[in-house]
Scaffold this motif. Sequence first.
Motif, PDB file in Angstrom:
ATOM      1  N   MET A   1      26.513  29.435  43.678  1.00  0.00           N
ATOM      2  CA  MET A   1      27.084  29.266  42.343  1.00  0.00           C
ATOM      3  C   MET A   1      28.614  29.337  42.421  1.00  0.00           C
ATOM      4  N   THR A   2      29.269  28.388  41.788  1.00  0.00           N
ATOM      5  CA  THR A   2      30.727  28.366  41.810  1.00  0.00           C
ATOM      6  C   THR A   2      31.292  29.437  40.888  1.00  0.00           C
ATOM      7  N   LEU A   3      32.566  29.738  41.079  1.00  0.00           N
ATOM      8  CA  LEU A   3      33.236  30.729  40.247  1.00  0.00           C
ATOM      9  C   LEU A   3      33.171  30.322  38.779  1.00  0.00           C
ATOM     10  N   LYS A   4      33.375  29.029  38.523  1.00  0.00           N
ATOM     11  CA  LYS A   4      33.368  28.518  37.154  1.00  0.00           C
ATOM     12  C   LYS A   4      31.995  28.663  36.506  1.00  0.00           C
ATOM     13  N   SER A   5      30.932  28.270  37.217  1.00  0.00           N
ATOM     14  CA  SER A   5      29.580  28.359  36.651  1.00  0.00           C
ATOM     15  C   SER A   5      29.143  29.806  36.486  1.00  0.00           C
ATOM     16  N   GLU A   6      29.540  30.677  37.421  1.00  0.00           N
ATOM     17  CA  GLU A   6      29.212  32.103  37.316  1.00  0.00           C
ATOM     18  C   GLU A   6      29.865  32.705  36.075  1.00  0.00           C
ATOM     19  N   PHE A   7      31.106  32.349  35.831  1.00  0.00           N
ATOM     20  CA  PHE A   7      31.823  32.878  34.671  1.00  0.00           C
ATOM     21  C   PHE A   7      31.215  32.350  33.372  1.00  0.00           C
ATOM     22  N   SER A   8      30.865  31.088  33.359  1.00  0.00           N
ATOM     23  CA  SER A   8      30.327  30.467  32.136  1.00  0.00           C
ATOM     24  C   SER A   8      28.956  31.014  31.764  1.00  0.00           C
ATOM     25  N   SER A   9      28.220  31.565  32.733  1.00  0.00           N
ATOM     26  CA  SER A   9      26.848  32.038  32.476  1.00  0.00           C
ATOM     27  C   SER A   9      26.777  33.523  32.133  1.00  0.00           C
ATOM     28  N   LEU A  10      27.931  34.182  31.931  1.00  0.00           N
ATOM     29  CA  LEU A  10      27.926  35.611  31.590  1.00  0.00           C
ATOM     30  C   LEU A  10      27.238  35.829  30.242  1.00  0.00           C
ATOM     31  N   THR A  11      26.403  36.877  30.180  1.00  0.00           N
ATOM     32  CA  THR A  11      25.669  37.144  28.938  1.00  0.00           C
ATOM     33  C   THR A  11      25.994  38.499  28.325  1.00  0.00           C
ATOM     34  N   ASP A  12      26.438  39.476  29.123  1.00  0.00           N
ATOM     35  CA  ASP A  12      26.771  40.790  28.551  1.00  0.00           C
ATOM     36  C   ASP A  12      27.851  41.469  29.381  1.00  0.00           C
ATOM     37  N   SER A  59      48.979  47.548  37.005  1.00  0.00           N
ATOM     38  CA  SER A  59      48.638  48.332  38.193  1.00  0.00           C
ATOM     39  C   SER A  59      47.931  47.443  39.204  1.00  0.00           C
ATOM     40  N   LYS A  60      47.825  47.927  40.416  1.00  0.00           N
ATOM     41  CA  LYS A  60      47.235  47.133  41.503  1.00  0.00           C
ATOM     42  C   LYS A  60      45.805  46.730  41.185  1.00  0.00           C
ATOM     43  N   LYS A  61      45.001  47.671  40.657  1.00  0.00           N
ATOM     44  CA  LYS A  61      43.596  47.372  40.372  1.00  0.00           C
ATOM     45  C   LYS A  61      43.474  46.394  39.197  1.00  0.00           C
ATOM     46  N   LEU A  62      44.274  46.611  38.152  1.00  0.00           N
ATOM     47  CA  LEU A  62      44.220  45.713  37.004  1.00  0.00           C
ATOM     48  C   LEU A  62      44.726  44.326  37.379  1.00  0.00           C
ATOM     49  N   LYS A  63      45.747  44.270  38.219  1.00  0.00           N
ATOM     50  CA  LYS A  63      46.274  42.974  38.644  1.00  0.00           C
ATOM     51  C   LYS A  63      45.214  42.174  39.400  1.00  0.00           C
ATOM     52  N   ALA A  64      44.418  42.841  40.221  1.00  0.00           N
ATOM     53  CA  ALA A  64      43.361  42.146  40.969  1.00  0.00           C
ATOM     54  C   ALA A  64      42.342  41.523  40.011  1.00  0.00           C
ATOM     55  N   ILE A  65      41.999  42.247  38.959  1.00  0.00           N
ATOM     56  CA  ILE A  65      41.063  41.724  37.950  1.00  0.00           C
ATOM     57  C   ILE A  65      41.682  40.529  37.228  1.00  0.00           C
ATOM     58  N   GLN A  66      42.942  40.669  36.829  1.00  0.00           N
ATOM     59  CA  GLN A  66      43.622  39.577  36.122  1.00  0.00           C
ATOM     60  C   GLN A  66      43.775  38.341  36.999  1.00  0.00           C
ATOM     61  N   ARG A  67      43.986  38.547  38.294  1.00  0.00           N
ATOM     62  CA  ARG A  67      44.101  37.409  39.201  1.00  0.00           C
ATOM     63  C   ARG A  67      42.795  36.632  39.294  1.00  0.00           C
ATOM     64  N   LYS A  68      41.665  37.351  39.333  1.00  0.00           N
ATOM     65  CA  LYS A  68      40.386  36.646  39.398  1.00  0.00           C
ATOM     66  C   LYS A  68      40.118  35.920  38.085  1.00  0.00           C
ATOM     67  N   LEU A  69      40.463  36.550  36.972  1.00  0.00           N
ATOM     68  CA  LEU A  69      40.318  35.878  35.681  1.00  0.00           C
ATOM     69  C   LEU A  69      41.195  34.636  35.631  1.00  0.00           C
ATOM     70  N   SER A  70      42.423  34.771  36.117  1.00  0.00           N
ATOM     71  CA  SER A  70      43.334  33.635  36.148  1.00  0.00           C
ATOM     72  C   SER A  70      42.776  32.499  37.002  1.00  0.00           C
ATOM     73  N   ALA A  71      42.204  32.834  38.157  1.00  0.00           N
ATOM     74  CA  ALA A  71      41.671  31.813  39.068  1.00  0.00           C
ATOM     75  C   ALA A  71      40.569  30.995  38.409  1.00  0.00           C
ATOM     76  N   VAL A  72      39.656  31.659  37.691  1.00  0.00           N
ATOM     77  CA  VAL A  72      38.552  30.921  37.073  1.00  0.00           C
ATOM     78  C   VAL A  72      39.048  30.121  35.869  1.00  0.00           C
ATOM     79  N   LEU A  73      40.042  30.631  35.147  1.00  0.00           N
ATOM     80  CA  LEU A  73      40.569  29.888  34.002  1.00  0.00           C
ATOM     81  C   LEU A  73      41.300  28.628  34.462  1.00  0.00           C
ATOM     82  N   TYR A  74      41.965  28.688  35.613  1.00  0.00           N
ATOM     83  CA  TYR A  74      42.610  27.491  36.149  1.00  0.00           C
ATOM     84  C   TYR A  74      41.576  26.427  36.519  1.00  0.00           C
ATOM     85  N   GLU A  75      40.377  26.854  36.943  1.00  0.00           N
ATOM     86  CA  GLU A  75      39.314  25.894  37.250  1.00  0.00           C
ATOM     87  C   GLU A  75      38.788  25.233  35.977  1.00  0.00           C
TER      88      GLU A  75
END
Length: 540
Positions: A1-12, A59-75
């Motif tokens: 499953m791609t990052l984009k499809s995984e993100f789009s299928s979130l339910t909770d 912070s370092k941990k929050l930045k890592a989360i935001q980077r992954k969110l950013s990556a999927v939004l760019y897709e």
Amino acid sequence: MTLKSEFSSLTDHNDLARFFGMSYKKLASIIYPDERDYRYTNFTIPKRNGSDRTIHAPSKKLKAIQRKLSAVLYEIYPGRPASHGYCKGRSTISNANNHLAKTFVFNMDLKDFFSSIHFGRVKNLFQSSPFHFDHSIASILAQISCFENSLPQGAPSSPIISNMLLWKMDSQLQKLARRNFCTYTRYADDMTFSFSRSQLPTDIVFSSGDGTIAPGDAIESIIKNNGFLINNEKTRLRSRYQSMDVTGITVNKFPNVKREYIRQIGSMLHAWKVHGCELAGAEFYSRYDKRHRASDVPKIFQHVVRGKLLYLRNVRSSACPIYIKLAMRFNELADDVPLLKVPEDLSAVSSLCDSTWIFQACYDDEKGVAVASQGTAIQLRNGILVTCAHVVLDEKNRVLKEISACKPGLSEQAVEVLSFCRDRDIAICRRAGYEETDSKVELETNAINIGDSVTLIGYPGYGPGDSHYMVDTSVASLYVKGAANHFEIGTQIREGNSGGPVVDENSRLVGMALSGATKSTGKNGCLSATEILKFIESAS
């Protein structure tokens, strides 16, 4: 499953936490504040107007989360054609290139850009198309993205979210620009409209007799209805008789940096040579570079100089004589950093520039109607000048009168058209003042492939005193037209550049620029060197 499809299928919320590689309890501990709230570190950097800009570094941990969110939004979000900030494959340079050689350039800024995008707007973004997330997931994503109820300037996710929220506004402003025959682009909060006509549309910009400049009612309405305000302090209108710049790049004739930028590089190289790298760096940082750094690791002076030269190369060209001169000085001084690439044969670069001519014709025909044409030509062996047929012919395939060839600093010389082919858009000419000692280039008949780096040279929009124009680009496609081999380049071929040489990384001539594409039709096509050689041989 791609990052984009995984993100789009979130339910909770648990699915969302697993998407970020952790439990929801762990995610909540990172994104929700406590009494200490270590999520962000705040600091300021100076603006050009002397005020300060506040940066919120996660912070370092929050930045890592935001980077992954950013990556999927760019897709998910491809970006509007008008948007050039924070878009992959686009930059301040691509933004400025849309506004070259216009009559007027109108610049505006949005006021309090990131802080205008509040928590509710971000949450609604994730609840609407294409996401359609429920209240819980949308709220958590907004919490990840926001700080103190708005998008923080400094978070990796803020740029892409801002672009997504401006999708509708960009579309409305593009339509407004098309209706008024002008061009619109945006780089973050910096918006630019440019005009080829001398009459300014009042829907976009109002200019009073006392010199007051204001955005038109249509623009103000669109921006206000999208939840933003115009920063009137940064609204400016410039004509072609003034210095017009877009995102820091001068666009009067061709993309260029300001003279102060080149002088600064020269001064840095001089200080480096005279005083050494360490002392030159200390002087530069103390006088010119006082910005806050989130990292305690100091900048390396050699890297700073190299970065400035790379920017100069990207704006001008790798074959630009000014860049080559400064890059060679850098390579002589550099130690423990990658050297800058310069053409192996500098005489070939010089010969190319000396062999490129401006063709022009201007006269009144039998009916008293003004006839004008301008283009570029390249000089080959035996005094042959090659250009496009449409540069030297009128609509009825008649050779234009009084065609002349010139170069900066040289007087005009009469041109004789020896042979032409309208179908292939090629003409062979000779100028009256040709001498055997004149510079000339040789045709290369090596194969061209998609993706090859090439440079376009010429004199688009030439005026007295202008130097030649160079732009680095690449081969976008190969195609056959009229049984002749062509290739398309990834940059706009502007009026006056028709007939200009296209050269490879070793400054070898591989093709000739034809007519550029319009907004709706055509290609930025070039005739390959093999076809030019065939035509010359058939005409001799």
